[in-house]
Motif scaffolding. Structure first.
Motif, mmCIF file in Angstrom:
data_model
loop_
_atom_site.group_PDB
_atom_site.id
_atom_site.type_symbol
_atom_site.label_atom_id
_atom_site.label_comp_id
_atom_site.label_asym_id
_atom_site.label_seq_id
_atom_site.Cartn_x
_atom_site.Cartn_y
_atom_site.Cartn_z
ATOM 1 N N ILE B 8 -18.116 -23.655 12.640
ATOM 2 C CA ILE B 8 -18.510 -24.371 12.508
ATOM 3 C C ILE B 8 -17.909 -25.840 12.574
ATOM 4 O O ILE B 8 -16.130 -25.672 12.376
ATOM 5 C CB ILE B 8 -19.137 -24.603 10.731
ATOM 6 C CG1 ILE B 8 -20.184 -23.651 9.713
ATOM 7 C CG2 ILE B 8 -19.246 -25.928 10.374
ATOM 8 C CD1 ILE B 8 -21.445 -23.054 10.991
ATOM 9 N N GLU B 11 -16.940 -31.548 11.621
ATOM 10 C CA GLU B 11 -17.878 -31.956 10.818
ATOM 11 C C GLU B 11 -19.506 -31.395 10.017
ATOM 12 O O GLU B 11 -20.307 -32.078 9.791
ATOM 13 C CB GLU B 11 -18.997 -32.812 12.300
ATOM 14 C CG GLU B 11 -17.408 -34.104 12.158
ATOM 15 C CD GLU B 11 -16.620 -33.532 14.066
ATOM 16 O OE1 GLU B 11 -16.766 -31.989 14.122
ATOM 17 O OE2 GLU B 11 -15.446 -34.360 13.950
ATOM 18 N N ASN B 12 -18.658 -30.243 9.851
ATOM 19 C CA ASN B 12 -19.680 -29.334 9.466
ATOM 20 C C ASN B 12 -21.006 -29.221 10.464
ATOM 21 O O ASN B 12 -21.994 -28.828 9.178
ATOM 22 C CB ASN B 12 -20.437 -29.820 8.428
ATOM 23 C CG ASN B 12 -19.662 -29.773 7.357
ATOM 24 O OD1 ASN B 12 -18.589 -28.836 6.947
ATOM 25 N ND2 ASN B 12 -19.446 -30.450 5.327
ATOM 26 N N TYR B 30 -29.852 -21.185 7.105
ATOM 27 C CA TYR B 30 -29.622 -22.013 5.442
ATOM 28 C C TYR B 30 -28.359 -20.886 4.890
ATOM 29 O O TYR B 30 -27.615 -21.924 4.438
ATOM 30 C CB TYR B 30 -31.232 -21.516 5.039
ATOM 31 C CG TYR B 30 -31.730 -22.559 5.018
ATOM 32 C CD1 TYR B 30 -31.944 -24.454 4.803
ATOM 33 C CD2 TYR B 30 -33.590 -22.321 5.437
ATOM 34 C CE1 TYR B 30 -32.458 -24.935 5.036
ATOM 35 C CE2 TYR B 30 -34.350 -22.926 6.116
ATOM 36 C CZ TYR B 30 -34.158 -24.570 5.282
ATOM 37 O OH TYR B 30 -35.333 -25.700 5.580
ATOM 38 N N VAL B 32 -25.376 -20.097 5.728
ATOM 39 C CA VAL B 32 -24.444 -20.600 6.318
ATOM 40 C C VAL B 32 -24.522 -22.126 5.202
ATOM 41 O O VAL B 32 -22.963 -22.738 5.632
ATOM 42 C CB VAL B 32 -24.423 -20.315 7.944
ATOM 43 C CG1 VAL B 32 -23.319 -21.254 8.103
ATOM 44 C CG2 VAL B 32 -24.271 -18.816 7.512
ATOM 45 N N HIS B 33 -25.046 -22.844 5.962
ATOM 46 C CA HIS B 33 -25.508 -24.925 5.255
ATOM 47 C C HIS B 33 -24.795 -24.484 4.233
ATOM 48 O O HIS B 33 -24.536 -25.266 4.042
ATOM 49 C CB HIS B 33 -26.779 -24.625 6.099
ATOM 50 C CG HIS B 33 -26.688 -26.267 5.728
ATOM 51 N ND1 HIS B 33 -27.536 -26.955 4.678
ATOM 52 C CD2 HIS B 33 -26.194 -27.523 6.130
ATOM 53 C CE1 HIS B 33 -26.936 -28.375 5.245
ATOM 54 N NE2 HIS B 33 -26.483 -28.640 5.896
ATOM 55 N N THR B 34 -25.883 -23.486 3.773
ATOM 56 C CA THR B 34 -25.932 -24.095 1.827
ATOM 57 C C THR B 34 -23.623 -23.889 1.687
ATOM 58 O O THR B 34 -23.269 -24.232 1.126
ATOM 59 C CB THR B 34 -26.380 -23.124 0.670
ATOM 60 O OG1 THR B 34 -26.630 -21.804 2.059
ATOM 61 C CG2 THR B 34 -27.591 -23.865 1.541
ATOM 62 N N LEU B 36 -21.166 -24.165 3.085
ATOM 63 C CA LEU B 36 -20.684 -25.162 3.570
ATOM 64 C C LEU B 36 -19.971 -26.061 1.835
ATOM 65 O O LEU B 36 -18.827 -26.622 2.457
ATOM 66 C CB LEU B 36 -21.098 -26.035 4.468
ATOM 67 C CG LEU B 36 -21.161 -25.496 5.615
ATOM 68 C CD1 LEU B 36 -21.722 -26.507 6.909
ATOM 69 C CD2 LEU B 36 -19.818 -25.166 6.620
ATOM 70 N N ASP B 37 -20.637 -26.156 1.286
ATOM 71 C CA ASP B 37 -21.022 -26.684 0.004
ATOM 72 C C ASP B 37 -19.907 -25.621 -0.499
ATOM 73 O O ASP B 37 -18.657 -27.096 -1.311
ATOM 74 C CB ASP B 37 -21.896 -26.671 -0.896
ATOM 75 C CG ASP B 37 -22.994 -27.447 -1.019
ATOM 76 O OD1 ASP B 37 -23.103 -28.190 -0.461
ATOM 77 O OD2 ASP B 37 -24.336 -26.725 -1.216
ATOM 78 N N VAL B 38 -19.631 -24.904 -0.696
ATOM 79 C CA VAL B 38 -18.175 -23.842 -1.320
ATOM 80 C C VAL B 38 -17.182 -24.617 -0.296
ATOM 81 O O VAL B 38 -16.131 -24.726 -0.702
ATOM 82 C CB VAL B 38 -18.102 -22.268 -1.491
ATOM 83 C CG1 VAL B 38 -17.202 -22.106 -2.177
ATOM 84 C CG2 VAL B 38 -19.995 -22.660 -2.075
ATOM 85 N N GLU B 40 -15.972 -27.146 1.811
ATOM 86 C CA GLU B 40 -16.071 -28.462 1.571
ATOM 87 C C GLU B 40 -14.595 -28.757 0.486
ATOM 88 O O GLU B 40 -14.368 -29.286 0.067
ATOM 89 C CB GLU B 40 -16.723 -29.661 1.402
ATOM 90 C CG GLU B 40 -16.905 -30.631 1.855
ATOM 91 C CD GLU B 40 -18.741 -31.415 2.177
ATOM 92 O OE1 GLU B 40 -19.229 -31.296 1.369
ATOM 93 O OE2 GLU B 40 -18.207 -32.107 3.787
ATOM 94 N N GLU B 41 -15.572 -27.981 -0.704
ATOM 95 C CA GLU B 41 -14.827 -28.077 -2.536
ATOM 96 C C GLU B 41 -13.844 -27.171 -2.534
ATOM 97 O O GLU B 41 -12.612 -27.857 -2.735
ATOM 98 C CB GLU B 41 -15.995 -27.708 -2.731
ATOM 99 C CG GLU B 41 -16.068 -27.341 -5.138
ATOM 100 C CD GLU B 41 -15.773 -29.351 -5.142
ATOM 101 O OE1 GLU B 41 -16.190 -29.877 -4.156
ATOM 102 O OE2 GLU B 41 -15.323 -29.397 -6.059
ATOM 103 N N LEU B 61 -17.249 -16.807 -0.553
ATOM 104 C CA LEU B 61 -17.179 -18.264 -0.638
ATOM 105 C C LEU B 61 -18.553 -18.259 -2.161
ATOM 106 O O LEU B 61 -18.854 -19.519 -2.777
ATOM 107 C CB LEU B 61 -17.997 -19.283 0.533
ATOM 108 C CG LEU B 61 -16.917 -18.679 1.390
ATOM 109 C CD1 LEU B 61 -17.871 -19.780 3.131
ATOM 110 C CD2 LEU B 61 -15.983 -19.849 1.289
ATOM 111 N N TYR B 62 -19.438 -17.306 -1.291
ATOM 112 C CA TYR B 62 -20.680 -17.413 -2.122
ATOM 113 C C TYR B 62 -21.341 -16.040 -2.642
ATOM 114 O O TYR B 62 -21.525 -14.924 -1.561
ATOM 115 C CB TYR B 62 -21.971 -18.604 -1.508
ATOM 116 C CG TYR B 62 -22.489 -18.473 -1.379
ATOM 117 C CD1 TYR B 62 -23.183 -19.272 -2.379
ATOM 118 C CD2 TYR B 62 -23.647 -18.141 -0.143
ATOM 119 C CE1 TYR B 62 -25.504 -19.190 -3.447
ATOM 120 C CE2 TYR B 62 -24.509 -18.989 -0.193
ATOM 121 C CZ TYR B 62 -26.413 -18.865 -1.460
ATOM 122 O OH TYR B 62 -27.005 -19.132 -1.657
#
Lengths: 1134, 118
Positions: B8, B11-12, B30, B32-34, B36-38, B40-41, B61-62
């Motif tokens: 990634i 810029e995500n 989806y 992988v995309h979600t 990215l919340d983690v 970013e945090e 991450l998740y």
């Protein structure tokens, strides 16, 4: 709210168990006192009151019958794990304590009768509780306030007698006086009740535990689970949550030890679910959320694979969904009570998983209930039971209590499954899924997971789509689409757009349909070429006002309905123009507009290029392209229009000007002449419009704000700028799309002046002089330069002090004063013919030194031609020059004695000299016209002072000096500092013309210290002596005091002189008088000779030394040698 | 073995994303995309604490029910290999940083790391 389904957890499981206490003998309807008592028990119970649930029951209430106690479990085979009524029974039906309220005062007149009536009532209660361990207590409601314990002998005696009659222990008899302190009494009462209740539950736990020894592991497995669950539940009733948790955990592991087969799978899962719920709930309550999560994970791992009957697989997913949902609810509940959750561990994940299982359930239901010949609901209803409910949790209605491994009745089984499948068909799956997703969305929003939130919203949108609620679906999808677009996740955007396109197709929303199609065939779409091609063909159909083909994957029935809707749209007239703002999408046509230059001169035509590129699979023909500019008058020059027929749209000719060929960049050039009034203004591109389709079909206007670009273009521009490709050479005509940058605005600037402005002057300027700057203006225009105006002087915007200290004039004959301005605006020059030259002299007077910027601004108008039209241009040319101002000369002055010795101070009435030096600092020769000394009244000149530097010319670094003989009149106080006066120097540049004004520079002379002396001595002697010739010297001694002075004088002997006169004398001089002493010196040697020293001492003023006085006297004299010729002359003279 | 590997951009947006072909590709995208919340945090938390000591390991991450999503992990050879291969891509003078990765060598490397589709 949805009605509870079979998967919802029973309320008696989810509530917090509290001890159940029944109150009898209270008439709450008609008796006000009883009502008040009841209210005090149950109204506004705060959290600090003991956890009891009270219920008012009639005295003869029938409690559930207690089954006869089993003496042996040997032949007993349990029919299930937990009876459906058990929890409710202990929460609401079987009390831990029954309290009998009875109105009786100790001094009641008919005590005996009342006592036996009370005993009877107790007996009735006891009878109906036959076999239970429920406690009984009696509360006497009394009118009188009781005396302190032990004082009322009657009371204690009668209490004992009543206990005896009712067979009660003393601890179970209470007195309740209904006085002012009712609530206080009630609280004490209920605390006592609570203790009784705890004892009851304790005995219940012991009772259940005691069964264990009769059980064996082969036939009584179910009972092990049941008993542990019951013990745990009683512990909860007893408010012993730690032990309750322990027993529930044991119960949970026992559930999983049960032998599983297809027929009891549901029962096991149900009980596992219940127990798990209790464990998680208690863990959260004990503030050990990690234990709760771990338990739940274990539970899910253990149960995930326990699907049970394949034909009822949807039941498993429904159950799983519920597990996650109820855990989510518990988690959320705990957070509301103060628990902190984090981004990666929050209730949202559980709701999301619940939604996932709900989606699975829906698919399984669709699969199992649609494709198999389910048929109609069977009769008689196999799900009906005699009681209307099940006996045990998690069992099948058609084979309750069936615990053997033997296969059940196959026919009954089949009918039962069929009934369940039919029922499943009616479940509003989408509704359930959406509710769970929206729960999850709310959580993820709270825990900073924007992408997860978007993802869930997409799922919600898709679910609405499946539920055929296209409006809601589009609303959600539209909302999140832009997030995916800005994050450049094209694969996800494409998928969402696909769903949105189907929605808009099914609703026959023309504008939305066009918008989504446009993006799906554009460069952001990850669709295959053939899919894009299909969509583009549909788009063309829409443009032609025809019905597009149905999207694949649409429900056939809905697609058919949509076709009808589209046909209606076709016949509808009037609403066939659509404007779509494409800026925030990634449309299939890209647009970039650029002015060729960031600025254009008024006499040059403004040039604008517009680039278009199509990314769709097939060529497209447009019918109009127009650019809107901030000044709309120019819009007419920026249009390309060519109406087209339907044939052109269907089969565009790729070489045509209005046809966009996929992948090829097309350039359109526009040119126009700017208006004179736009000089100095910005012209901006406000919008670009591209018209697709025709007026008689449908007409779509793609609108770009500003100079084009879309949601993806700025990133592409950055990438292109970084790319090595941009550094390569690209032939101009094949302008690569990436290298074109948007230039959406340009400045109109005035025409370049063809005029020369030259300055001649001789820097630096000298302060206060009239500095001459000669400006020569020559026109190089081909036509007349009209109305030429010169603005000259100090450039505005500099230090404000400079404006005060600078004056400008055109008249060089007079020296400026403060009334003159620093800048002369608009000096009219008149018209200038081509080639004509004009000169103008400007005089500047700078009072202070330092640099100054001078501006010479020449403005004129002229007429020229651009693109065949006459335009009047205002032109101007600016010249600036920085001029340094310096002082012309430095003036130095000093005071010296008549002997040219430096003086620190001067003496009253003693002559001294003032010397001035004028040192030229100017690089140019200076002509000193004259100088003048203006003395202050405290000083007088000894002779008429005359300028000694008149008409002297000073070169750089040269110095002119003057000398004035002065004297100070007496001052007060003996000593004071006095002003000397001013020194005026009149001068001009040597090079300036004869009539140039003379500048007068005034120098203020410094102050000087003046001192009064008591005695003054001066000598009178010839200017030279001659060897062996008499040299008469007369010393004058003045007494300048008001006192008689005693003066002692002596002359020291000298080798160079002989002398006659008094060698040593003591004098007395009267005030103001002068004494004269005459000496005849006879020089013996030639050359400069020191005169014999005269020593004077004042007896009255010892401070005035001879040395000081000697300064007034000459110290030496030149003695000429004795010449032969002169000898005769001297004799003759003698 | 991995089922989906993605690189990634800062810029995500995805520079490279590939999943096993047997399963729903979109679902992995989806996921992988979600996640990215983690990322970013975690990155913003690190940025606040210490800008220099950038910990590349982001760990798990998740948690999803079926898969585990890891952000750049260095404790296994897998991610080191991936990083090396990515470095090679970046060193290619013809690659423009920020463009999606189209490299046979990188493809081959990723394929070797993934669950082999039977």
């Amino acid at each position: 709210m949805m009605s509870p389904t079979q998967w919802d957890l029973p309320p008696e499981l989810c509530c917090r168990p509290m001890a159940f206490v029944a109150l009898t003998g209270l008439d709450v309807t008609y008796n006000a006192i009883h009502r008040a008592i009841w209210d005090a028990f149950c109204a506004n119970r705060r959290a600090d009151r003991v956890p009891i649930s009270f219920k008012v029951l009639p005295g003869d209430h029938e409690y559930p019958k207690c089954r006869t106690k089993r003496t042996s479990y040997e032949w007993y085979i349990p029919k299930g794990i937990l009876k459906t009524g058990w929890m409710n029974k202990h929460l609401n039906l079987v009390p831990a304590l029954v309290v009998l309220f009875y109105e009786l005062d100790w001094d009641d007149p008919v005590w005996k009768e009342k006592q036996s009536e009370c005993a009877t009532k107790v007996e009735i209660v006891r009878t109906s509780l036959q076999g239970r361990n429920t406690k009984v207590a009696v509360v006497l409601i009394q009118k009188k306030t009781p005396l302190p314990p032990g004082e009322d002998l009657v009371a204690s005696e009668r209490a004992a007698s009543l206990c005896n009659a009712c067979d009660l222990s003393g601890k179970s008899l209470f007195v309740l006086p209904h006085t002012d302190h009712l609530v206080g009494y009630i609280i004490r009462l209920e605390n006592a009740f609570y203790e009784h209740a705890q004892t009851y539950y304790y005995t219940e736990i012991r009772r259940v535990k005691s069964h264990k020894e009769f059980l064996n592991k082969t036939t009584h497995q179910l009972l092990f689970v049941r008993h542990q669950f019951k013990i745990a539940f009683f512990s909860e009733l007893k408010q012993d949550t730690q032990n309750a948790l322990k027993y529930y955990r044991t119960a949970y592991s026992l559930v999983h030890e049960l032998r599983t087969h297809e027929t009891n799978m549901l029962e096991i899962k149900t009980m596992a679910g219940f127990t798990n719920y209790k464990i998680c709930r208690l863990c959260f309550q004990h503030n050990t959320p990690l234990d709760a999560i771990a338990q739940f994970r274990k539970h899910i791992d253990l149960c995930k694979k326990k699907i049970g009957s394949a034909e009822l697989a949807f039941e498993h997913t429904a159950w799983m969904s519920k597990q996650f949902q109820s855990f989510g609810d518990l988690f959320d509940e705990a957070i509301k009570l103060g628990l902190t959750a984090i981004q990666t561990q929050n209730p949202g994940f559980y709701y999301q998983q619940a939604a996932y299982y709900a989606q699975e359930r829906k698919q399984q239901a669709a699969h199992m209930c649609a494709h198999e010949p389910v048929g109609s609901y069977p009769t008689p209803d196999p799900l009906e039971t005699l009681s209307g409910a099940l006996d045990f949790y998690g069992q099948r209605a058609w084979r309750q209590g069936h615990q053997s491994i033997d296969p059940p009745d196959a026919e009954k089984e089949k009918v039962g499954i069929q009934a369940l499948q039919v029922k499943e068909k009616d479940v509003p799956h989408s509704e359930l899924i959406i509710a769970l997703l929206s729960n999850a969305v709310a959580q993820f929003k709270k825990y900073k997971c924007p992408r997860m939130k978007s993802h869930l919203m997409v799922q919600m949108g898709e679910e609405y789509y499946h539920a055929k609620d296209y409006t809601k679906a589009l609303k959600l999808l539209d909302y999140v689409m832009c997030d995916y677009r800005t994050e450049r996740w094209w694969s996800l955007l494409t998928s969402i757009l696909g769903t949105a396109l189907r929605c808009s197709y099914l609703m026959a929303h023309v504008k939305d349909y066009i918008t989504y199609s446009m993006e799906l065939i554009g460069r952001a779409s990850t669709l295959w070429e053939d899919q894009k091609s299909r969509i583009e063909k549909n788009l063309i159909k829409v443009l032609m006002n025809e019905v597009p083909e149905a999207e694949p994957d649409c429900d056939p029935a809905s697609a058919k309905a949509a076709q009808a809707l589209w046909s209606d749209r076709v016949s509808l007239a009037g609403s066939n123009r659509f404007t779509i703002e494409v800026q925030d999408y990634v449309p299939f046509v890209q647009c970039k507009a650029r002015f060729l230059s960031p600025s254009f001169h008024l006499d040059d035509p403004v040039q604008l290029h517009l680039y278009l590129k199509a990314d769709c699979p097939h060529p497209v023909r447009f019918s109009k392209l127009c650019v809107s500019l901030s000044n709309q008058e120019y819009n007419q020059f920026c249009v390309v229009e060519e109406s087209c027929k339907s044939q052109d749209i269907l089969e565009p000719l790729s070489q045509e000007n209005m046809c966009l060929v996929p992948g090829k960049t097309r350039k359109y050039s526009f040119k126009f002449v700017a208006k004179t009034e736009d000089v100095g203004k910005k012209i901006e591109i406000t919008a670009v419009d591209l018209m697709l389709g025709t007026d008689n079909g449908r007409c779509v206007l793609l609108n770009w704000r500003g100079g084009g670009g879309d949601a993806a273009s700025s990133h592409e521009a950055i990438q292109a700028a970084r790319s090595f490709r941009s550094r390569g050479r690209v032939p101009e005509q094949h302008a690569q799309w990436d290298t074109v940058s948007i230039q959406a605005s340009t400045m109109i600037i005035s025409r370049v002046p063809k005029i020369s402005v030259q300055l001649s002057h001789k820097p630096p300027a000298l302060s206060n002089e009239m500095y001459c700057i000669c400006v020569s203006i020559q026109s190089n225009e081909k036509t007349v330069a009209k109305d030429v105006k010169l603005t000259a002087g100090l450039k505005p915007g500099q230090d404000a002090n400079l404006t005060q200290s600078t004056q400008v004039t055109l008249n060089g004959l007079e020296v400026c004063d403060e009334s003159h301005p620093a800048l002369l605006p608009d000096i009219a020059i008149g018209d200038l013919q081509p080639g004509e030259k004009v000169e103008k002299s400007l005089y500047v007077c700078c009072v202070t030194t330092g640099p100054r910027i001078f501006l010479f601004h020449v403005a004129y108008t002229m007429t020229t031609q651009a693109e065949g039209t006459d335009i009047t241009c205002k032109c101007h040319k600016d010249e600036t020059v920085t001029i340094e101002t310096v002082v012309p000369f430095d003036v130095a002055m000093k005071f010296v004695s008549t002997k040219f010795e430096h003086l620190e101070r001067v003496y009253v009435d003693v002559p001294f000299l003032l010397m001035t030096d004028i040192l030229s600092a100017s690089p140019w020769p200076l002509h000193l016209v004259s100088s003048q000394l203006l003395l202050a009244p405290t000083m007088v000149a000894l002779d008429e002072p005359q300028s000694q530097v008149e008409h002297v010319v000073l070169q750089t670094g040269e110095c002119a000096s003057e000398c004035f003989s002065l004297q100070c009149p007496p001052v007060l106080n003996g000593t004071s500092s006095v002003a000397s006066g001013q020194y005026l120097i009149s001068w001009k540049r040597k090079s300036s013309c004869a009539d140039a004004p003379v500048v007068t520079t005034v120098v203020t002379l410094s102050h000087v210290m003046v001192e009064t002396i008591p005695l003054y001595v001066h000598a009178e002697l010839p200017s030279f002596g001659r060897v062996r010739e008499s040299l008469p010297v007369r010393y004058h001694i003045q007494n300048r005091t008001g006192l008689v002075q005693d003066v002692e004088m002596s002359v020291e002997p000298s080798d160079a002189f002989m002398f006659s006169g008094l060698k040593q004398v003591r004098l007395r001089i009267l005030p103001g008088a002068e004494h004269e002493m005459l000496y005849n010196f006879y020089p013996l040697m030639a050359g400069y000779q020191n005169l014999p020293l005269l020593n004077i001492s004042l007896l009255r003023f010892p401070t005035v030394s001879g040395q000081l006085l000697r300064r007034f006297l000459p110290s030496r004299i030149f003695v000429k040698p004795q010449g032969r010729q002169a000898e005769d002359a001297s004799i003759a003279a003698a | 073995m991995a089922v989906c590997i993605a690189v990634i951009a800062k810029e995500n947006y995805p520079l490279y994303i590939r999943s096993v072909p047997t399963q729903n590709e979109l679902k992995f995208h989806y996921t992988v995309h979600t996640s990215l919340d983690v990322v970013e945090e975690k990155i913003s938390a690190v940025g606040k604490a210490m800008a220099d000591q950038r910990e590349l390991y982001l760990g798990l991450l998740y948690p999803t029910e079926d898969y585990k999503v890891y952000g750049y992990v260095t404790n296994s050879k897998m991610f080191r290999k991936l990083h090396n291969s990515f470095t090679d891509v970046m060193c290619n003078p013809f690659y423009n940083p920020g463009d999606t990765i189209q490299s046979k060598a990188f493809d081959g490397m990723v394929s070797a790391m993934m669950v082999q589709a039977s």
